[in-house]
Scaffold this active site. Structure first.
Site, short mmCIF file in Angstrom:
data_model
loop_
_atom_site.label_atom_id
_atom_site.label_comp_id
_atom_site.label_asym_id
_atom_site.label_seq_id
_atom_site.Cartn_x
_atom_site.Cartn_y
_atom_site.Cartn_z
N LYS A 79 43.61 33.36 42.55
CA LYS A 79 43.33 33.46 41.12
C LYS A 79 42.74 32.19 40.52
CE LYS A 79 46.70 37.15 40.17
NZ LYS A 79 47.42 37.30 41.43
N SER A 90 50.73 35.21 37.14
CA SER A 90 50.08 35.80 38.31
C SER A 90 49.98 37.32 38.18
CB SER A 90 50.84 35.42 39.59
OG SER A 90 49.97 35.37 40.69
N SER A 122 47.98 34.84 45.84
CA SER A 122 47.51 34.63 44.47
C SER A 122 46.93 33.25 44.20
CB SER A 122 48.64 34.90 43.48
OG SER A 122 48.91 36.29 43.42
#
Length: 387
Positions: free
Chosen positions: A140, A194, A137
């Site tokens: 992101k 997340s 993640s």
């Protein structure tokens, strides 16, 4: 016959000059110690050693202090006479500082680590920075930059659809299909908690759709000179989202120039409201009512809620292939630094970050002195240098 040992402790703090502070007579044994470990105690700590083998020590706490002193004094006391005159030569000072910096580096568990001085791009610590690995993640951050570069309205509503559900890893989500939130709210949830569905919905509603969004992510990576980075999806669930610690430091540096990303990623918790249908009433008479439900999301990096940290940007990541990852921009010892930790254990990323912080704070005086003389820049790299 009782044996004893005359042991002298020295002051290890001021200017690397040894000062006798306490003398210990160690008589008859009380706590048995490991002789092999005792031999590691440097000789300059011991004024005299008994002829008979020293098999015991009166105070275990004293022995612990002696052994713990190894890491502090191994460099400083190589030659006490020379350290008293070391200020006479600035070049020698810098060499000693570099040696101290190298020997006192923290032992970190993460597979890949990079710590940068953000002001000048100097690498303060590096470990396997060219190893390409899944980044989970951490992806992101790039997703957020591409979203913000598109300048789409943050108050536009987006509805979570079945297309946003994770069918690859079947990860959980607190955003039910049919939930409608603004683009700004989804961006908050993608960066703070997340939330994979939030990130996927943002990418799906990008001009041109998901395919063009992925292209924009990879184009942005090339523009940032992230030569060993590829993106395949906007969430990080794909193990084909790969990068290196060196490349991610460039991405973090770029992300710090987005005020929205800095503000969002350092928010400890975020609350949204959503409509819900609940059944209320008595045992024999029940009815359905529409209510507004409040849902709170917490930042996946608990360090942003720690008052001892001054964090300017943060993002965590985890999938099995990537391990536990963490990237941050923080102020430590009055210096802005970028920290990249990849492929650590469940608690290793936070523990490693704490070790780095303690290390930099301990070395702050040495680091400042080192930077005053431009002739010495450890691990400097033009890839990070600013014009």
């Amino acid at each position: 016959m009782q044996t004893s040992s005359h042991v002298v402790l020295y002051n290890l703090k001021s200017s690397f000059v040894s000062t006798k502070i306490r003398t210990f007579w160690i008589p008859r044994p009380i706590v048995k110690i490991n002789l092999k470990l005792l031999r590691q105690v440097p000789l300059f700590l011991i004024h005299s050693i008994p002829r008979a083998p020293l098999q015991y020590i009166m105070n275990a706490k004293l022995f612990t202090l002696l052994v713990a002193s190894l890491t502090t004094i191994s460099v400083a006391h190589a030659d006490p006479r020379s350290t008293r005159t070391h200020h006479s030569n600035s070049a020698e000072n810098n060499i000693e500082a570099v040696s101290s910096l190298q020997l006192n580096e923290p032992q970190l568990n993460s597979l890949s680590v990079l710590v940068l001085n953000q002001d000048n791009g100097q690498a303060l610590y590096q470990k396997n920075i060219d190893t390409q690995t899944p980044i989970a993640s951490i992806t992101k951050l790039m997703t957020a930059m591409v979203i913000l570069d598109a300048h789409q309205p943050m108050d536009e509503d987006i509805t979570i659809s079945p297309l946003d559900v994770d069918y690859l890893r079947h990860s959980s989500s607190r955003l039910a299909v049919g939930t409608t939130l603004s683009r700004g709210e989804l961006l908050h949830l993608a960066l703070i908690a997340s939330e994979n569905r939030a990130a996927y919905a943002l990418a799906r509603n990008y001009p041109g759709g998901l395919r063009l969004f992925i292209n924009a992510m990879n184009n942005k990576a090339r523009a940032l000179n992230m030569q060993h980075t590829t993106f395949e999806d906007p969430t990080g669930l794909s193990s084909n989202n790969r990068s290196t610690a060196e490349d991610l430091a460039k991405m973090v540096e770029a992300a710090t120039h987005y005020p929205q990303i800095r503000d969002i990623t350092t928010t400890g918790s975020y609350e949204i409201t959503r409509p819900a249908l609940v059944r209320v009433g008595h045992r024999h008479k029940k009815e359905w009512r529409h209510i507004v439900k409040r849902v709170e999301f917490h930042n996946t990096n608990r360090l942003v809620r720690n008052e001892n940290w001054s964090i300017g940007l943060s993002k965590t990541g985890f999938i099995n292939e990537a391990g536990h990852c963490l990237v941050m921009q923080a102020k430590i010892a009055r210096k802005e630094v970028i920290i990249v930790l990849l492929d650590g254990g469940k608690y290793a990323r936070v523990a490693d970050a704490e070790r780095i912080k303690a290390w930099l704070e301990h070395l702050a005086p040495t680091t400042v002195a080192l930077k005053l003389d431009g002739r010495f820049q450890r691990h400097s790299s033009s890839a990070y240098a600013k014009n």
